[in-house]
Design a protein around this motif. Sequence first.
Motif, PDB file in Angstrom:
ATOM      1  N   SER A 155       0.850  -1.513  -0.234  1.00 17.30           N
ATOM      2  CA  SER A 155      -0.089   0.007   0.011  1.00 17.30           C
ATOM      3  C   SER A 155       0.439   0.958  -0.266  1.00 17.30           C
ATOM      4  CB  SER A 155      -0.972  -0.048   1.646  1.00 17.30           C
ATOM      5  OG  SER A 155      -1.472   1.081   1.487  1.00 17.30           O
TER       6      SER A 155
ATOM      7  N   LEU B 163      -0.676  -7.505   5.147  1.00 12.76           N
ATOM      8  CA  LEU B 163       0.329  -6.821   6.271  1.00 12.76           C
ATOM      9  C   LEU B 163       1.424  -7.194   6.054  1.00 12.76           C
ATOM     10  CD1 LEU B 163       0.221  -4.320   7.126  1.00 12.76           C
ATOM     11  CD2 LEU B 163       0.095  -5.426   9.257  1.00 12.76           C
TER      12      LEU B 163
ATOM     13  N   VAL C 227      -4.294   0.169   4.626  1.00 11.36           N
ATOM     14  CA  VAL C 227      -4.313  -0.985   4.652  1.00 11.36           C
ATOM     15  C   VAL C 227      -6.143  -1.385   4.162  1.00 11.36           C
ATOM     16  CG1 VAL C 227      -3.377  -2.826   5.558  1.00 11.36           C
ATOM     17  CG2 VAL C 227      -1.828  -1.027   5.446  1.00 11.36           C
TER      18      VAL C 227
END
Length: 468
Positions: A417, A430, A422
């Motif tokens: 990102s 992540l 996110v």
Amino acid sequence: MVDTDALLADLASTVGSEHVLTDPDLVAPYAIDWGRRWGGPALAVVRPATTAEVAAVLARCLQDRIPVIPQGGNTGLVAGGVPAEVPGPLGSPIIISTRRLTRLDPIDEVSGQVTVGAGVTLGDLHRYAAAAGWEYGVDLAARDSATVGGTVATNAGGIRVIAHGMTRQQVVGIEAVLADGGIVEHLAGLPKDNTGYDLAGLLTGSEGTLGVITAVRLRLSRPHAASSVALIGIDTYDEALRLLRDAPRPGAIVLAAEVTDRVGVELAMEMSGLPWPLEERHPLTLLLEIADGGGGEGFDESVLDGYDVTLAINAADRARLWTYRELQGEVYTAYAAAHGADPAHKLDISIPLRHLAECADLLRERMATYAGVLAFGVFGHLGDGNIHVEIAGPAADDEDVDMLVLGTVSTYGGSISAEHGVGRAKSHHLHLTRTPTEIAAMQAIKAALDPEGIMNPGVLLPLESRRD
Ligand SMILES: Cc1cc2nc3c(=O)[nH]c(=O)nc-3n(C[C@H](O)[C@H](O)[C@H](O)COP(=O)(O)OP(=O)(O)OC[C@H]3O[C@@H](n4cnc5c(N)ncnc54)[C@H](O)[C@@H]3O)c2cc1C
């Protein structure tokens, strides 16, 4: 067992019953995201008008452990501001809409700062600053809906990062309500203030997981000189990077460097009715905007010699050349709808500049053989190594196609990102960008500030330890 009627009655007595929406038709636009890919049930939409009302709403939600989703303009592209399809362990959320937090304080002419309510749109802030001879450095195509609070909560980037930096670079103070209703207020905007943790920096980019931002103190700048825009047809990203380095004359300030591929320009032509902007159809177009007084002198003609170039030196032509780029956020969504496909997949990634060309080529190759892809395109902010990948065709819940992009990016040391955040869409990815220790540190911060986990659960940090 939560007494929903009592909860809603208490919220209505705080903000006024007309600002507690429960009618499904009224709730619907808040409960589905801009790209119409994500959404889910909400108990109600609550629209406080003051920081004190936000604090009372949060304290009341905490009492019943009701999850809370802060929402600004609902232009986010990662499902951070809308409910999940299936409510988490705490049940359906309350959406707190910040759009009535429209404070706009007088501009401090000495410091060049202004305090702005979270619900003010970016477009209104631009107009307000311009009327007083100032400029705010963050701009993006969703400016007339996206709010200042939303752009701070996502640390938005946009088309001016190359000149001004991300939103975090503009934030010099913050006011926010934490999960327990406590208000942190630090709006002095002192250039020097080394008194502990940088809460403004922490809340910027926290995507509604630590509290509701109610106001921010922002740095403004004096407007640059008038600008010129060149649209240049090119074949490769490496060529685009070379032109970004060499085409502006020394001293000229680059305000934007945006690249769009041929598919995207052709879709924008269909949507806008505009013609192809150059003599030939090139795989890529590079838009360079330079603050040079507006006469085009900021471009080095010897570098552009031999290229297919259109130069715009007046406002109408500049706006026309920008149109092809500004429509990119919409054209794949429209294309998917017109072809009866699910909403387009929108992925926002950043890649070290030295790998940009190779990574973009590999993505194109992989998409060419992925089943069900009807249209694939790439556009974005060249100077920041940030490209947006748009895929029309695959089902909305096809996460494999997302994973193909994000996995490719992570092998080049990129970020999953760059600027959209996110959200819920990427929380379980992540680990592709952050180490286990970093994620554990984020979880510790979250647990300390929101021990009951009511603030936007499932956003940024995954609810369960899902790994792809
Ligand atoms: C056409 C288009 C172009 C775009 N271009 C760009 C671009 O160039 N660069 C870019 O970075 N983004 C871009 N975006 C994405 C989007 O506009 C940004 O993410 C923007 O910052 C979202 O603002 P918002 O007010 O709509 O926030 P929302 O969508 O309402 O919310 C986004 C996130 O912020 C949280 N949030 C919102 N307000 C608050 C608050 N007051 N306090 C705490 N949390 C809050 C929400 O919970 C959610 O997690 C674009 C979107 C569209 C539709």
